[in-house]
Design an enzyme around this catalytic site. Sequence first.
Site, PDB file in Angstrom:
ATOM      1  N   LYS A  51      32.561  48.605  49.827  1.00  0.00           N
ATOM      2  CA  LYS A  51      33.207  47.439  49.212  1.00  0.00           C
ATOM      3  C   LYS A  51      32.598  47.086  47.863  1.00  0.00           C
ATOM      4  O   LYS A  51      33.303  46.748  46.924  1.00  0.00           O
ATOM      5  CB  LYS A  51      33.070  46.192  50.113  1.00  0.00           C
ATOM      6  CG  LYS A  51      33.939  46.154  51.311  1.00  0.00           C
ATOM      7  CD  LYS A  51      33.946  44.781  51.992  1.00  0.00           C
ATOM      8  CE  LYS A  51      32.587  44.241  52.321  1.00  0.00           C
ATOM      9  NZ  LYS A  51      32.605  43.040  53.173  1.00  0.00           N
ATOM     10  N   LYS A  52      31.267  47.104  47.787  1.00  0.00           N
ATOM     11  CA  LYS A  52      30.570  46.528  46.642  1.00  0.00           C
ATOM     12  C   LYS A  52      29.788  47.528  45.802  1.00  0.00           C
ATOM     13  O   LYS A  52      29.210  47.172  44.781  1.00  0.00           O
ATOM     14  CB  LYS A  52      29.616  45.425  47.117  1.00  0.00           C
ATOM     15  CG  LYS A  52      30.325  44.296  47.845  1.00  0.00           C
ATOM     16  CD  LYS A  52      29.362  43.220  48.307  1.00  0.00           C
ATOM     17  CE  LYS A  52      30.113  42.122  49.045  1.00  0.00           C
ATOM     18  NZ  LYS A  52      29.227  41.070  49.501  1.00  0.00           N
TER      19      LYS A  52
END
Length: 139
Positions: A51-52
């Site tokens: 996600k990051k």
Amino acid sequence: MNPTEKPNKRVITFGTFDVFHIGHVNILERAKELGNHLTVGVSSDALNFNKKGRYPVYRQEHRVHILNSLHCVDEVFIEESLELKGEYLSRYKADILVMGDDWAGKFDHFKDQCEVIYFPRTKDVSTTDIIQMIQSRID
């Protein structure tokens, strides 16, 4: 139902819960007020990286332990995939899904499974900002 009695509802929320702070406490306590059982899905280290683009500061087993120690949390599990949210809602028998308003609208497609509520984030508190502030002090 007397005013101090909580509704018989199962509430679920999801997050990384890294560098635990007052914003995390606020959303968890508010979520618990909506029902009598709060389940928390903690993003796995791998999911967080996907996600990051970075791993959490605290390993997933430490984040799970922190959440399990809180009086407002009844159950914690590792969220392995964003695509499995609907299955998690079913598995944990969620009546209500709570997310921060930075996700507003992104989970509305689950309204056929449960109620979806977005809480405002705690002002001036962000895990990313905290990490960046600490990193700038080190550099």
